[in-house]
Design a protein around this motif. Structure first.
Motif, mmCIF file in Angstrom:
data_model
loop_
_atom_site.group_PDB
_atom_site.id
_atom_site.type_symbol
_atom_site.label_atom_id
_atom_site.label_comp_id
_atom_site.label_asym_id
_atom_site.label_seq_id
_atom_site.Cartn_x
_atom_site.Cartn_y
_atom_site.Cartn_z
ATOM 1 N N SER A 74 0.848 -1.188 0.000
ATOM 2 C CA SER A 74 0.000 0.000 0.000
ATOM 3 C C SER A 74 0.885 1.241 0.000
ATOM 4 N N ALA A 75 0.309 2.348 -0.411
ATOM 5 C CA ALA A 75 1.042 3.620 -0.401
ATOM 6 C C ALA A 75 0.061 4.707 -0.029
ATOM 7 N N GLY A 76 0.523 5.725 0.658
ATOM 8 C CA GLY A 76 -0.422 6.759 1.046
ATOM 9 C C GLY A 76 0.229 8.050 1.485
ATOM 10 N N ALA A 77 -0.537 9.116 1.340
ATOM 11 C CA ALA A 77 -0.146 10.416 1.867
ATOM 12 C C ALA A 77 -0.735 10.532 3.265
ATOM 13 N N GLY A 78 0.111 10.678 4.267
ATOM 14 C CA GLY A 78 -0.364 10.756 5.656
ATOM 15 C C GLY A 78 -0.513 9.363 6.237
ATOM 16 N N LEU A 79 -0.049 9.171 7.464
ATOM 17 C CA LEU A 79 -0.087 7.822 8.050
ATOM 18 C C LEU A 79 -1.493 7.418 8.478
ATOM 19 N N PHE A 80 -2.412 8.387 8.548
ATOM 20 C CA PHE A 80 -3.813 8.076 8.847
ATOM 21 C C PHE A 80 -4.710 8.442 7.670
ATOM 22 N N GLY A 81 -4.121 8.693 6.514
ATOM 23 C CA GLY A 81 -4.871 9.208 5.380
ATOM 24 C C GLY A 81 -4.516 10.670 5.177
ATOM 25 N N PRO A 82 -4.899 11.217 4.029
ATOM 26 C CA PRO A 82 -4.548 12.612 3.740
ATOM 27 C C PRO A 82 -5.419 13.598 4.518
ATOM 28 N N PHE A 83 -5.033 14.851 4.551
ATOM 29 C CA PHE A 83 -5.812 15.947 5.170
ATOM 30 C C PHE A 83 -6.061 15.704 6.656
ATOM 31 N N GLU A 84 -5.102 15.089 7.325
ATOM 32 C CA GLU A 84 -5.231 14.759 8.737
ATOM 33 C C GLU A 84 -4.241 15.538 9.574
ATOM 34 N N ALA A 85 -3.272 16.155 8.925
ATOM 35 C CA ALA A 85 -2.182 16.761 9.684
ATOM 36 C C ALA A 85 -1.652 17.990 8.963
ATOM 37 N N ARG A 86 -0.969 18.835 9.746
ATOM 38 C CA ARG A 86 -0.239 19.959 9.152
ATOM 39 C C ARG A 86 1.169 19.469 8.818
ATOM 40 N N ASP A 87 2.025 20.410 8.480
ATOM 41 C CA ASP A 87 3.414 20.095 8.167
ATOM 42 C C ASP A 87 4.149 19.727 9.464
ATOM 43 N N PRO A 88 5.078 18.788 9.495
ATOM 44 C CA PRO A 88 5.447 17.893 8.407
ATOM 45 C C PRO A 88 4.548 16.669 8.347
ATOM 46 N N ASP A 89 4.263 16.224 7.142
ATOM 47 C CA ASP A 89 3.439 15.028 6.951
ATOM 48 C C ASP A 89 4.285 13.966 6.228
ATOM 49 N N THR A 90 3.820 12.721 6.294
ATOM 50 C CA THR A 90 4.632 11.586 5.850
ATOM 51 C C THR A 90 4.005 10.881 4.659
ATOM 52 N N PHE A 91 4.815 10.597 3.652
ATOM 53 C CA PHE A 91 4.390 9.714 2.558
ATOM 54 C C PHE A 91 4.965 8.341 2.861
ATOM 55 N N SER A 92 4.140 7.308 2.774
ATOM 56 C CA SER A 92 4.670 5.988 3.127
ATOM 57 C C SER A 92 4.288 4.941 2.099
ATOM 58 N N ILE A 93 5.170 3.959 1.992
ATOM 59 C CA ILE A 93 4.903 2.772 1.179
ATOM 60 C C ILE A 93 5.150 1.578 2.098
ATOM 61 N N THR A 94 4.173 0.692 2.225
ATOM 62 C CA THR A 94 4.385 -0.475 3.083
ATOM 63 C C THR A 94 4.215 -1.748 2.257
ATOM 64 N N VAL A 95 5.039 -2.742 2.577
ATOM 65 C CA VAL A 95 5.008 -4.012 1.860
ATOM 66 C C VAL A 95 5.133 -5.153 2.865
ATOM 67 N N VAL A 96 4.270 -6.149 2.738
ATOM 68 C CA VAL A 96 4.426 -7.404 3.483
ATOM 69 C C VAL A 96 4.872 -8.435 2.456
ATOM 70 N N HIS A 97 5.945 -9.158 2.760
ATOM 71 C CA HIS A 97 6.479 -10.053 1.726
ATOM 72 C C HIS A 97 6.838 -11.428 2.280
ATOM 73 N N ALA A 98 7.085 -12.357 1.374
ATOM 74 C CA ALA A 98 7.401 -13.729 1.762
ATOM 75 C C ALA A 98 8.767 -13.779 2.446
ATOM 76 N N PRO A 99 8.948 -14.706 3.411
ATOM 77 C CA PRO A 99 10.199 -14.768 4.161
ATOM 78 C C PRO A 99 11.401 -15.145 3.292
ATOM 79 N N ASN A 100 11.153 -15.873 2.199
ATOM 80 C CA ASN A 100 12.283 -16.293 1.366
ATOM 81 C C ASN A 100 12.712 -15.225 0.359
ATOM 82 N N VAL A 101 12.055 -14.074 0.376
ATOM 83 C CA VAL A 101 12.439 -12.969 -0.515
ATOM 84 C C VAL A 101 13.143 -11.900 0.328
#
Lengths: 435, 454
Positions: free
Chosen positions: A297-324
């Motif tokens: 998943s990827a998103g602007a704001g850790l709780f969704g957009p328009f939730e915070a003033r500056d500074p805000d966070t852009f995040s990309i999260t990945v759950v992956h297989a243990p052998n990778v």
């Protein structure tokens, strides 16, 4: 967008009011947003803003403990509150016959909440159970919202755990509560929103009647949480005793959500291009073509957009297989970002994202609770509740070049990486302080 | 922080406490235009106009039970791949067409039914129906998609089974219903790993059937017109066979709770259950109110006791869980290990108290207002109304039930709620499970009794 007509007013005590009448269904939503969130809580008192939110339900000069819940529910309504980085909201959604009662209840706790030792002790226990439920006793609890800011940011307001450490929660005193209330819960530091089935004249009259004599106090000075972006890639490994699969979150800084809204929206669209739907870049590559990951998943704001003033966070999260290896997956993410930085996305790719955003904003408008809260938070953060009706247009005006520029700015040498390592082996250790 | 008042000063004003204002006059919800019909194919179509926003909400429910030991695994793979390609579209084309109409479609399966739900901008409804029809009549189950989804499913199952709530749910289902197919909510990873695309195609042909299924559309639409659109779009979806429902469930019988070990857990899951009755039973409105008074809303006896008074839990709840031919009561709370036994003691106390110290007239009035108001607020938006209609149609009811239910609730007497409390909430009627750190919990639960420790 089915824009409701909006009316705004400010009472003599400084309370800002947003009215959004709409008689489609005989229900009303009432919310109060206070301009204080967990970024404003004092050092040594992590989790205090959220703990205090619980106390605002615990009685007042006019109402015994438990009476607030009983009055809302026996009017046929529902209620809740929630604590965000930069604001705390309280709301009710009820049959329209209960409008005056809801206004009374919000005015009542804005005027004279009863802050007692007994309620504080009880709610510290309840909050600890909430943290056990949502963080300590579940896989990926607090991932990434609690742990990623601790890597990406250096200063206490931005970096600390907003749910709080048990040791800090246990040290909270009634006097801390009194200080917090007097500092941050002034009418001039709040926005009242009423949406749904009512007439504007009647609402004005009732609001003046119930909120008009809440004593004016000065609003606290506006706070500045800005800090420099990281100068390198910062990494942290977080062992999770319950997680079955490895995961990581990448955090980046983004433009000021309020001062640089158009640029911020470029990142919002980028998040959709990257990870919204089977055809998005990262889902297509990581989940379907290369099959390296289970979830992305990827998103602007850790709780969704328009939730915070500056500074805000852009995040990309990945759950992956243990052998990778996680770095292989991260390599794919970087390659996709580089491709977007090099070649802007196509018009149809953006049309997909903007149509889904338009639909999602309609959906929020349809649910009275989210409509009420959306109007209130935009009025509080942007001074402009009506922005809610302009967002679909602003989002669809974002150009491929803007999205490409956003991708280019997500640089490997200025970001935080939080790696979740499954650490389950039957000897779980309770985190967060006391057992 | 700046100088501030004392807490006692904050909680006092010169004017003193104030009266809570009374409720005003309530306007009823408007009647919604609606068509409820059964097509030649046996598909029931319910279309309701609710046009606050230019969107449409869709729910398709297909009875989908199976007694083959591998049914659950095949059904789960089917649900995860039915929208990943058809004779006319590949997975990415499906996503693109849906995205361009602000749309989504999602398929999920449980032991009882396959559900395809979605929404889109109302201007895109014909595309939404076309993609749906395409999947229903020509889902291709490409080898590559089935293989990758199967692998991801195995990982997701591992993920789900690490959640305490899922562990508790599986333990409760086994404890209540043994090996009945109703308990097979999540397949075994090995079974999933062995599912072949051809088996999924066979299952689709045999079980994804219109006869006995229900399609619900709610939103900015013309009900008459939309039924004609559905008839056209789904014209090729037909079969003489009917979709398969679940066999009758045995009644839940009261007995010892079972302690299920989860070593090292910091929090326990308490799950109690007893037999109840569903919406078609004349006792249902009184049971609904008795349940609200017990633990069905925040101002209930259970929540006020174990959360607000004792701080044992963040949430405690009692709910009616609707089963294929009735309903059960389900009480749940998650509590820290050190107070788990005490929380169970309080649950049993409150169950007994509901029978002996029956809900008072004011308790009944409060839950009645809550139930009527909740019906109003939860059906005031498209997804909420569609979900309600989905539940109602599964027991043969329709929108008229929503219209009439406030009246039924208004007529329930305090005496009837008391009778329902006696009939359904007696502590001995309940069974259940406790999931947690068994070493830590066993001594206290053993002392309390009524818990099987192994």
């Amino acid at each position: 967008m089915a824009a409701s007509e909006l009316h705004k007013l400010t009472l003599d005590n400084g309370l800002r009011v947003v009215l959004a009448p709409d008689s489609t269904a005989p229900v009303v939503g009432v919310s109060v947003h206070y301009d204080v969130g967990f970024r404003s809580e004092p050092e040594g008192r992590t989790g205090f803003a959220h703990l205090f939110e619980h106390l605002m339900f615990q009685g007042s000069e006019s109402l015994e403990k438990l009476a607030h819940f009983r009055y809302v529910q026996s009017s046929g309504g529902m209620f809740n509150g929630s604590t965000h980085p930069d604001y705390t909201d309280y709301f009710e959604v009820l049959p329209s016959a209960a409008l005056e009662r809801a206004l009374f209840l919000e005015a009542d706790r804005m005027r004279a909440p009863k802050l007692t030792e007994e309620n504080l002790t009880n709610q510290i226990d309840v909050v600890k159970e909430e943290i056990r439920l949502n963080v300590l006793n579940r896989p990926y609890g607090g991932f990434p919202w609690i742990y990623l800011p601790q890597v990406l940011y250096q200063t206490f307001p931005n970096a600390h755990n907003g749910y709080g450490d048990f040791t800090d929660l246990e040290q909270a005193t009634v006097d801390d509560c009194a200080a917090f209330f007097d500092t941050f819960y002034a009418p001039a530091n709040a926005v009242l929103t009423v949406a749904g089935d009512f007439t504007v004249d009647r609402a004005r009259e009732l609001i003046e009647k119930h909120f008009g004599d809440v004593t004016a106090r000065g609003a606290p000075p506006s706070r500045d949480f800005s800090e420099p972006a990281p100068q390198s890639e910062l990494r942290h490994i977080h062992p999770d005793p319950h997680a079955p699969l490895p995961a990581f979150a990448v955090g980046y800084r983004m433009p000021d959500p309020v001062g640089e809204l158009d640029s911020y929206l470029g990142y919002l669209v980028l998040a959709g291009v990257l990870a919204e739907g089977d055809g998005s870049r990262l889902q297509q590559r990581l989940l379907h073509r290369d099959a390296l990951a289970t979830d992305v998943s990827a998103g602007a704001g850790l709780f969704g957009p328009f939730e915070a003033r500056d500074p805000d966070t852009f995040s990309i999260t990945v759950v992956h297989a243990p052998n990778v290896p996680g770095d292989d997956v991260l390599g794919v993410v970087d390659a996709e970002l580089a491709a977007l930085a090099e070649t802007p996305p196509g018009e149809e790719e953006l049309a997909k994202v903007t149509a889904r955003w338009a639909a999602s904003l309609h959906g929020e408008h349809d649910r009275l609770m989210s409509r009420t809260l959306g109007l209130g938070s935009l009025e509080l953060l942007y001074g402009d509740a009506g922005l809610i009706y302009e967002l679909p247009g602003k989002i669809s005006a974002i150009t491929p070049a803007q999205v490409s520029a956003a991708a280019k700015s997500l640089r490997p040498d200025s970001r935080a990486i939080l790696v979740v390592e499954p650490a389950g082996n039957g000897d779980d250790i309770e985190q967060g302080g006391a057992a | 922080m700046s100088p501030h008042r004392m807490a006692q000063e904050i909680g006092r004003t010169p004017a003193g406490p104030r009266e809570v204002p009374p409720l005003g006059e309530q306007r009823p919800a408007a009647d919604l235009g609606c068509v409820d019909t059964v097509l030649e194919s046996g598909l029931r179509v319910l279309a309701v106009r609710q046009a606050a926003v230019p969107m449409v909400e869709l729910r398709l429910r297909i009875p989908f039970a199976g007694d083959d030991a591998l049914h659950t695994a095949r059904a789960e793979v089917l649900a995860n791949t039915v929208l990943t390609g058809t004779a006319r579209r590949d997975r990415f084309e499906v996503d693109t067409e849906l995205a361009l109409i602000g749309g989504e479609l999602d398929a999920r399966v449980d032991p009882e039914r396959l559900r395809i739900s979605g929404s889109s901008l109302s201007s895109g409804l014909s595309t939404l129906l076309d993609v749906l029809a395409d999947a229903l009549t020509s889902a291709a189950y490409p080898e590559g998609e089935v293989g990758r989804e199967r692998d991801r499913l195995v990982e997701r199952i591992a993920m789900a089974r690490s959640q305490p709530s899922v562990i508790a749910r599986e333990a409760l289902q086994r404890h209540r219903y043994g090996e009945h197919p109703f308990t097979r909510e999540i397949p075994q990873p090995d079974d999933v790993a062995g599912v072949a695309a051809e088996q999924v195609r066979t299952l689709h042909a045999a079980a994804v059937l219109p006869r006995g299924s229900v399609l619900i559309l709610v939103g900015d639409l013309d009900p008459e017109g939309v039924v004609a659109d559905v008839r056209r779009a789904l014209g090729d979806w037909s079969s003489d066979a009917a979709a398969t429902g679940l066999p009758e469930l045995p009644d839940v019988v009261g007995g010892d709770l079972k302690l299920v070990p989860r070593p090292g857990a910091v929090q326990s899951q308490l799950r109690l259950s007893a037999q109840a009755v569903g919406r078609t039973d004349p006792r249902y409105p009184a049971l609904q109110l008795a349940n609200l008074a017990f633990g069905g809303y925040f101002s209930s006896r259970l929540v006020e006791n174990i959360r607000e008074d004792k701080g044992y839990t963040y949430h405690a709840r009692s709910a009616l869980e609707f089963t294929p031919h009735g309903a059960t009561l389900l009480i749940d709370a998650d509590t820290a290990s050190e107070v788990t036994a005490a929380a169970l003691l309080e649950m049993r106390y409150e169950l007994g108290r509901l029978c002996l110290v029956r809900p008072s007239a004011s308790e009944v009035d409060a839950v009645r207002q809550y139930a009527i108001g909740a019906l109003l607020t939860s059906s005031a938006n498209q997804p909420g109304l569609a979900t309600q209609l989905d539940a109602l149609t599964s027991v043969g009811l329709g929108p008229e039930w929503l219209r009439e239910h406030p009246e039924r609730l208004a007529e329930v007497t305090t005496e009837q709620v008391g009778q329902a409390a006696m009939e359904f909430f007696a502590p001995t009627r309940f069974t259940g499970v406790v999931v947690g750190d068994a070493d830590r919990l066993a001594p206290e639960l053993g002392a309390l009794g009524g818990v099987s420790l192994r």
